[in-house]
Motif scaffolding. Structure first.
Motif, short mmCIF file in Angstrom:
data_model
loop_
_atom_site.label_atom_id
_atom_site.label_comp_id
_atom_site.label_asym_id
_atom_site.label_seq_id
_atom_site.Cartn_x
_atom_site.Cartn_y
_atom_site.Cartn_z
N THR A 1 12.98 -8.76 -3.47
CA THR A 1 13.18 -7.35 -3.77
C THR A 1 14.39 -7.22 -4.68
O THR A 1 15.22 -8.12 -4.75
N GLN A 2 14.45 -6.08 -5.35
CA GLN A 2 15.55 -5.85 -6.27
C GLN A 2 16.55 -4.84 -5.73
O GLN A 2 17.55 -4.56 -6.37
N ASN A 3 16.27 -4.25 -4.58
CA ASN A 3 17.24 -3.35 -3.95
C ASN A 3 16.92 -3.25 -2.46
O ASN A 3 15.79 -3.49 -2.05
N GLN A 4 17.92 -2.90 -1.67
CA GLN A 4 17.74 -2.83 -0.23
C GLN A 4 16.68 -1.80 0.11
O GLN A 4 16.73 -0.66 -0.37
N GLY A 5 15.73 -2.21 0.92
CA GLY A 5 14.66 -1.30 1.30
C GLY A 5 13.56 -1.20 0.28
O GLY A 5 12.57 -0.50 0.48
N GLY A 6 13.72 -1.88 -0.83
CA GLY A 6 12.72 -1.80 -1.89
C GLY A 6 11.50 -2.66 -1.59
O GLY A 6 11.42 -3.34 -0.58
N LYS A 7 10.56 -2.58 -2.50
CA LYS A 7 9.30 -3.27 -2.31
C LYS A 7 9.50 -4.78 -2.35
O LYS A 7 10.18 -5.30 -3.23
N LEU A 8 8.89 -5.45 -1.39
CA LEU A 8 8.93 -6.91 -1.36
C LEU A 8 7.77 -7.40 -2.22
O LEU A 8 6.61 -7.12 -1.92
N ILE A 9 8.11 -8.12 -3.28
CA ILE A 9 7.11 -8.62 -4.22
C ILE A 9 6.86 -10.09 -3.93
O ILE A 9 7.80 -10.89 -3.96
N ILE B 1 0.84 -1.20 0.00
CA ILE B 1 0.00 0.00 0.00
C ILE B 1 0.88 1.26 0.00
O ILE B 1 0.79 2.11 -0.87
N HIS B 2 1.70 1.38 1.03
CA HIS B 2 2.65 2.48 1.18
C HIS B 2 3.87 1.96 1.90
O HIS B 2 3.79 0.95 2.61
N TYR B 3 4.97 2.69 1.77
CA TYR B 3 6.14 2.35 2.55
C TYR B 3 6.89 3.61 2.96
O TYR B 3 6.62 4.70 2.44
N SER B 4 7.79 3.43 3.91
CA SER B 4 8.56 4.56 4.43
C SER B 4 10.02 4.18 4.49
O SER B 4 10.37 3.07 4.91
N TYR B 5 10.89 5.11 4.08
CA TYR B 5 12.32 4.87 4.12
C TYR B 5 13.01 5.79 5.10
O TYR B 5 14.24 5.97 5.05
N GLY B 6 12.24 6.39 5.99
CA GLY B 6 12.78 7.23 7.04
C GLY B 6 11.70 8.13 7.60
O GLY B 6 10.58 8.20 7.06
N VAL B 7 12.02 8.82 8.68
CA VAL B 7 11.05 9.73 9.29
C VAL B 7 10.63 10.77 8.26
O VAL B 7 11.47 11.40 7.61
#
Lengths: 112, 109
Positions: free
Chosen positions: B90-98, A46-52
């Motif tokens: 995922t294809q990069n660190q922190g990226g979307k988990l598919i 749905i959404h994600y966050s990579y930091g504050v």
């Protein structure tokens, strides 16, 4: 298990009402995610966050907003709930490379 | 975007049997995980395995990144192994988990 908690665990709400789901982590992980799980669709982001204060949309973001004012909390808001948003919502966290992703226990939301 | 396909979609086993679940992905990945969703809906992290082989008790997993597939092997299955097994990448660190669509496993006593 990793320190990730979702609240509430279950909620029934009426169409048109606002709803906020909370994800709380104690791992100090940078990345946090909200997924929904529906029969026939698997888990969708749905959404994600990579930091504050840093967030971005996933594949099914319409009708949802998020906020992250602290590292440990990621809130998902349904501004005006609809029956199509009846689902199980999962929060996930991810930290350092190699640590993988860990999921919360889920929130079962029913919109009537 | 990257496609993740799991097979078989459904599997019924007698307790004590072995099984192999497969996950194919359409592009290079930097993260691959296997999850078990138990009958109560909890998603449990089984393996973080972008490449190589890992073992944890009766479960093991192998990912061949160059050939874009991963295998989850369950030996001496038990009724508590029932549930849905998901592969996710995922294809990069922190990226979307598919996620793949999952394999639904039922172990009969």
């Amino acid at each position: 298990d990793a320190g990730i908690t979702q609240s509430p665990r279950h909620k029934v709400t009426e169409t048109g009402t606002p709803v906020t789901l909370r994800c709380h982590q104690t791992e100090n992980h940078r990345y946090m995610y909200w997924y929904r799980q529906d029969p026939g669709h698997g888990l969708r982001l749905i959404h994600y966050s990579y930091g504050v204060k840093d967030t971005d949309k996933g594949e099914v973001s319409d009708g949802y907003s998020v906020s992250r004012s602290k590292t440990e909390d990621f809130l998902l808001t349904l501004e005006s709930a609809t029956s199509s948003q009846t689902s199980v919502y999962f929060c996930a966290i991810s930290g350092e490379p190699g640590s993988g992703y860990t999921f919360g226990s889920g929130t079962r939301l029913t919109v009537v | 975007g990257i496609q993740v396909e799991q097979s078989p979609p459904d599997l019924i086993l007698q307790e004590g049997a072995n099984s192999t679940l497969r996950c194919n992905f359409s592009d290079s990945v930097n993260n691959l995980q296997w999850f078990h969703q138990n009958p109560w809906g909890q998603l449990i992290n089984l393996f973080y395995i972008p490449s190589g082989t890992k073992q944890n008790g009766r479960l093991s997993a192998t990912t061949v990144a160059t050939e874009r597939y991963s295998l989850l092997y369950i030996s001496s299955s038990q009724t508590t192994d029932s549930g849905v097994y998901f592969c996710a990448v995922t294809q990069n660190q922190g990226g979307k988990l598919i996620f793949g669509q999952g394999t639904e496993l039922s172990v009969k006593p």
